[in-house]
Design an enzyme around this catalytic site. Structure first.
Site, mmCIF file in Angstrom:
data_model
loop_
_atom_site.group_PDB
_atom_site.id
_atom_site.type_symbol
_atom_site.label_atom_id
_atom_site.label_comp_id
_atom_site.label_asym_id
_atom_site.label_seq_id
_atom_site.Cartn_x
_atom_site.Cartn_y
_atom_site.Cartn_z
ATOM 1 N N HIS A 11 -9.309 9.952 -2.901
ATOM 2 C CA HIS A 11 -10.581 9.223 -2.842
ATOM 3 C C HIS A 11 -11.505 9.803 -1.762
ATOM 4 O O HIS A 11 -11.487 10.992 -1.522
ATOM 5 C CB HIS A 11 -10.308 7.726 -2.645
ATOM 6 N N GLU A 25 -8.109 2.326 1.123
ATOM 7 C CA GLU A 25 -7.191 3.445 0.900
ATOM 8 C C GLU A 25 -7.738 4.755 1.464
ATOM 9 O O GLU A 25 -7.015 5.527 2.088
ATOM 10 C CB GLU A 25 -6.912 3.600 -0.596
ATOM 11 N N HIS A 80 -1.650 9.045 -1.432
ATOM 12 C CA HIS A 80 -2.335 7.822 -1.845
ATOM 13 C C HIS A 80 -1.624 6.590 -1.295
ATOM 14 O O HIS A 80 -0.475 6.658 -0.839
ATOM 15 C CB HIS A 80 -2.381 7.718 -3.372
ATOM 16 N N GLU A 150 2.720 7.439 -3.329
ATOM 17 C CA GLU A 150 2.139 6.091 -3.174
ATOM 18 C C GLU A 150 3.086 5.312 -2.262
ATOM 19 O O GLU A 150 4.069 4.723 -2.720
ATOM 20 C CB GLU A 150 2.008 5.386 -4.531
#
Length: 357
Positions: A11, A25, A80, A150
């Site tokens: 992102h 995040e 992430h 993640e």
């Protein structure tokens, strides 16, 4: 031959990624990635590191993948944090659906990250090894080992609480390094003996990674947590703009330590300012802190003065010397971080937890 590691913080810019429980995040994964890069570069031999972004910038997914391919990376790690329904929680790690070659890398990263999270919170959920057709994996898996991590769910209250704990971001970065090093067979740089680090001259000639280790050891020898040392530096006005009190002995803290030692003429016997915070550094730090007696809220509703400024600098509040609502809010945020009673009052319990005073 040097191994090439491409780190991809997810992102960025207008894309915040998962959001929840006061966290974004894009901010956290950038911190994780920068720390992972720092550890790899400073503590391991024969490794080059490149990142898709080093600040709050949006990069298209295909550009990230293309940059890694053009750089001829050996390993691509997209970093992430998860977001979904509030009940979803835990750690999962992905490779591309068609990439059997990345299975070992995926397992190494997953085992290291989940192991680190379980040490923080034994109830954390192992969501396992997964495959997906994510764009960054699709664009890289044919040319290199390719994994997407993640670590936790921002949207889950328990996982978010873990992410807010002091040191969790460091543990996630260290776990990424552990998995990367195992995958690529990286070797740690040699460290000097205790006799080597005893003199200021040898400290000055050390690599940065060894200086960071010695800085941490020196702080612990004085009976302080590293986060408390960083807050002391902040309180007396030194600059730690990016990572503040993250508990990680990196370049910012070394620079702030040297700046403090220079400002107050804290030197080694031969006159070299050496960045290793020993007894004299801590003695000088504590002498330049106020008594904090003026912060007893019972005396008056809003205390003022340099005592307040020290607290404001340490909790990242407005530096105006007035203990008003903004400062109380900053103290409450710090109290939550320290897992102590949250009342916005800078009392003895908060003072000890923050500064060991």
């Amino acid at each position: 031959m040097s191994k090439k590691v491409y780190l991809d913080p997810g992102h960025g810019g207008h894309d915040p990624g998962a959001q929840g429980n006061g966290l974004r995040e894009k901010d956290l994964v950038l911190d994780i990635s920068l720390k992972t890069q720092d550890i790899l570069r400073n503590q391991y031999e024969g490794v080059s590191v490149r990142m898709s972004r080093t600040d709050d910038t949006f990069i298209e997914l295909n550009e990230r993948a293309r940059d890694a391919v053009n750089w001829d990376a050996d390993l691509f790690v997209s970093i992430h944090l998860n977001g979904a329904a509030e009940s979803a929680n835990g750690t999962e790690t992905f490779m591309h659906s068609n990439s059997s070659a990345s299975a070992t890398a995926r397992k190494n990263l997953h085992d290291a990250i989940f192991g680190a999270m379980r040490r923080i919170e034994p109830r954390v959920t192992d969501r396992g090894l997964k495959s997906a057709n994510f764009a960054v994996l699709r664009g890289t898996y044919r040319d290199m080992l390719s994994v997407l991590t993640e670590a936790l769910f921002i949207t889950n209250p328990r996982d978010a609480s873990m992410l807010k704990k002091s040191g969790t971001i460091d543990r996630i970065a260290e776990a990424h390094v552990e998995g990367i090093a195992k995958t690529l067979g990286l070797k740690k740089k040699s460290t000097p003996s205790a006799e080597t680090v005893s003199s200021s001259t040898s400290f000055t000639s050390m690599s940065n990674s060894d200086k960071y280790k010695e800085m941490l050891i020196a702080v612990e020898d004085q009976g302080f947590e590293f986060e408390q040392f960083q807050r002391l530096l902040l309180a007396v006005g030194e600059q730690l703009p990016r990572f503040r009190d993250d508990g990680y002995p990196g370049a910012e803290t070394l620079s702030a330590t040297e700046a403090f030692q220079t400002r107050y003429n804290v030197s080694s016997p031969n006159g070299n300012f050496f960045g290793r915070p020993g007894e004299k550094t801590f003695e000088t730090l504590l002498k330049n802190l106020p008594s904090f007696n003026n912060l007893l809220r019972a005396n008056r509703p809003y205390p003022r003065g340099e005592d307040v400024r020290c607290i404001q600098r340490a909790v990242n509040s407005t530096d105006d010397g007035i203990y008003g609502p903004n400062t109380a809010g900053g103290v409450r945020d710090m109290q939550r971080k320290l897992n102590i009673s949250v009342d916005g009052v800078f009392g003895p319990q908060t003072r000890k937890a923050m500064f060991n005073l």
